[in-house]
Write an enzyme that holds these catalytic residues in place. Structure first.
Site: not given
Lengths: 277, 309
Positions: B6, B33, B54, B163
């Site tokens: 990431r 994040s 979204e 992640r």
């Protein structure tokens, strides 16, 4: 510059084309196409900076029909404006036609966006308006939404962002015809899908106007005023309209949301509209 | 410790945005994040905060693409692919716009957040959409190559990212061509087929396995799928095993089964997450309990081999 009288005559011709196309195909969203007919004429014949001989001209004003089910009205407008032939209207809603039941920009280059799933066009229009600002282009983005469509949460997600990005180049027009496909009943009456369009757009930080969506004079006056307002506020025009406008037996009857006239109904409708010529 | 996927994603997108003003980053309020915040830090003008919405974010990306930009829309994989699915289909895929959709936090490893944040069906969803290219790189270097290819190639694409912070750049070759798989090992007993983060773990497993001839294919593009590579390798083995951090239905295992059942009928064993909702847990707990840790994958393969040979 085209006169108000000519615009009114054009709107009557547009209504006839909407009906003849639906009659020919035996299908089409007639009611909502008739309710936005005057709005479409005021935009395509007076307000929009466009060139039918060069539909992808990059500095053109954009138009997004977020209430995509009334593609019928848009195609008939595009035919009158010279983007497509009158003959092509007969292909409306046919397999592989450029005139899909709901607008398909990959088939017809006069369309700036594919729509048909309600609520989505306004977000795309917001993207175009943000893009225009970033590119330092002067074109405006016009987006026609429905009052029923505004039950979709995405409309208000888009409105929220339009305010944040200060999109005074975005002009939303709500065709507030007071009916939707089926909707709520209040006793024997049917309730408006969206009764507070202006109040809601006000509270979302838009500069708003409310107008008679069948008065060509008022539409032109408001649309012209809107163009001159460069103040960082996105624009919303709530156009009060009548579903099925122009044909008395179709007016204010939700059944005509998506229904084509039979032989007798078509003749009755034409006779009524001929009287307006 | 080398850079993780990431962080590398954020760094590379910032680089692309600096080099190309058409590249924009659209955030759904998860930039710190997903590492989309790298773009805000390095080239703030290319960063657009779209808030927690979204559906609108995807639609705005379509509008931006229509006037010549290349928006990269980033959220957690599950929110992006499910909350905004109809917008992805109608406004981005059908229109064939040059919108790049980035699903971060795919699979199980979502920082102990549980059922709402796991993304175990995004491959199934995204590979079903016409015009959509689906890419799942395995390590940080391959993520860079994949993003370069995505940037150069117009069209709607979905980038599935992990992640997982334990994956270094381990692939011998980080080259990337859209639609091409990679042979990581050749063998004749068993063919292992993987994608994304799982490729790293399976690569670790193979290092520990002895006495069995293992072929290993990695597919960083899931759509279009490199059928020929799969069929050629499958021809040489009696058993094919797919491993993925995704439901076993609709993901890599399904793609492989579909192709082989038509072209080269062969036993395919699918290792992945079964048909159930999961609770929260540490990365290790989630991988372990779903048979996807290095230890568990090795155990499953050993059992399969002892049955097979």
């Amino acid at each position: 510059m085209i006169s108000i009288e000519q615009l009114k005559l054009t709107a009557t011709v547009l209504r006839k084309r909407i009906l003849s196309t639906a009659y020919y195909k035996k299908q089409g969203h007639v009611g909502g196409s008739l309710s936005c007919a005057d709005i479409l004429v005021s935009l395509f014949f007076h307000q929009l900076s466009i060139d039918p001989s060069c539909p992808k001209w990059e500095d053109r004003d954009r138009f997004v029909l977020s209430k995509g089910h009334t593609a019928l009205g848009l195609y008939a407008t595009l035919a009158l404006r010279g983007y497509i032939s009158e003959e092509e209207l007969k292909t409306f809603d046919q397999y592989e036609s450029r005139l899909q039941a709901h607008p398909d920009m990959t088939k017809l280059d006069a369309l700036d966006m594919s729509t048909g799933s309600l609520g989505q066009g306004l977000s795309a229009a917001v993207g175009m308006a943000i893009g225009a600002k970033r590119l330092k282009k002067d074109f405006r983005v016009y987006c026609l939404i429905g009052d029923g469509e505004s039950q979709e949460g995405q409309i208000w997600e888009a409105a929220n962002i339009a305010e944040k990005y200060k999109l005074d180049n975005l002009i939303v027009i709500m065709d507030q015809n007071g009916l939707q496909q089926y909707g709520w009943k209040n006793g024997k009456e049917r309730m408006d899908p969206e009764r507070y369009g202006k109040r809601k757009f006000d509270s979302f930080g838009f500069e708003t106007w409310e107008v008679d969506g069948h008065s060509m004079e008022d539409l032109i006056a408001v649309l012209t005023e809107v163009k001159g307002s460069v103040n960082g506020l996105p624009k919303a025009i709530i156009a009060n309209t009548t579903k099925g406008k122009g044909v008395r037996f179709m007016e204010n009857n939700y059944v005509w949301h998506s229904k084509a006239p039979n032989d007798e109904e078509y003749q009755m409708a034409l006779t009524e509209l001929e009287g307006e010529d | 410790m080398s850079i993780n996927v990431r962080d590398q994603f954020g760094k590379q997108l910032a680089k692309l945005a600096k080099e190309d003003s058409r590249v924009l980053a659209l955030d759904g309020d998860l930039g710190n994040s997903t590492r989309l915040d790298s773009i805000e830090k390095e080239t703030v003008d290319s960063f657009l905060q779209m808030g927690i919405a979204e559906q609108n974010m995807v639609g705005v990306a379509a509008g931006l693409a229509s006037v010549g930009f290349q928006p990269w829309v980033c959220s957690f994989a599950t929110f992006l692919t499910k909350r905004a699915l109809d917008q992805i289909v109608v406004s981005v895929a059908q229109t064939n716009f040059d919108v790049k959709l980035v699903g971060s936090y795919s699979g199980l490893l979502t920082s102990n957040t549980g059922k709402t944040h796991h993304s175990l069906d995004d491959i199934a969803i995204m590979t079903t959409i016409p015009n959509m290219t689906v890419i799942a790189p395995s390590d940080p270097s391959e993520t860079v190559s994949a993003m370069k290819a995505m940037h150069k190639t117009a069209g709607p694409m979905y980038l599935r990212l992990t992640r997982d912070e334990t994956i270094p750049s381990f692939l011998p070759n980080s080259d990337f061509e859209i639609g091409k798989g990679k042979t990581l090992a050749e063998g004749t007993d068993i063919l292992l087929v993987t994608t994304g983060s799982t490729t790293f773990r399976v690569n670790e497993v193979i290092k520990q396995m002895e006495g069995v001839s293992i072929a290993h294919l990695h597919f960083p593009t899931l759509k279009p799928f490199d059928k020929e590579l799969l069929i050629d390798a499958a021809r040489k083995v009696p058993l094919v095993v797919t491993v993925e951090e995704h439901y076993i239905r609709g993901g890599l295992g399904s793609i492989v089964s579909e192709i082989l059942s038509e072209e080269l009928p062969k036993k395919v064993v699918r290792i992945g997450v079964p048909d159930r909702f999961l609770g929260c847990g540490t990365d290790e707990e989630l991988l372990e309990s779903n048979g996807l840790s290095v230890y568990e994958i090795r155990k499953s393969l050993t059992a399969l081999c002892s049955k097979q040979f």
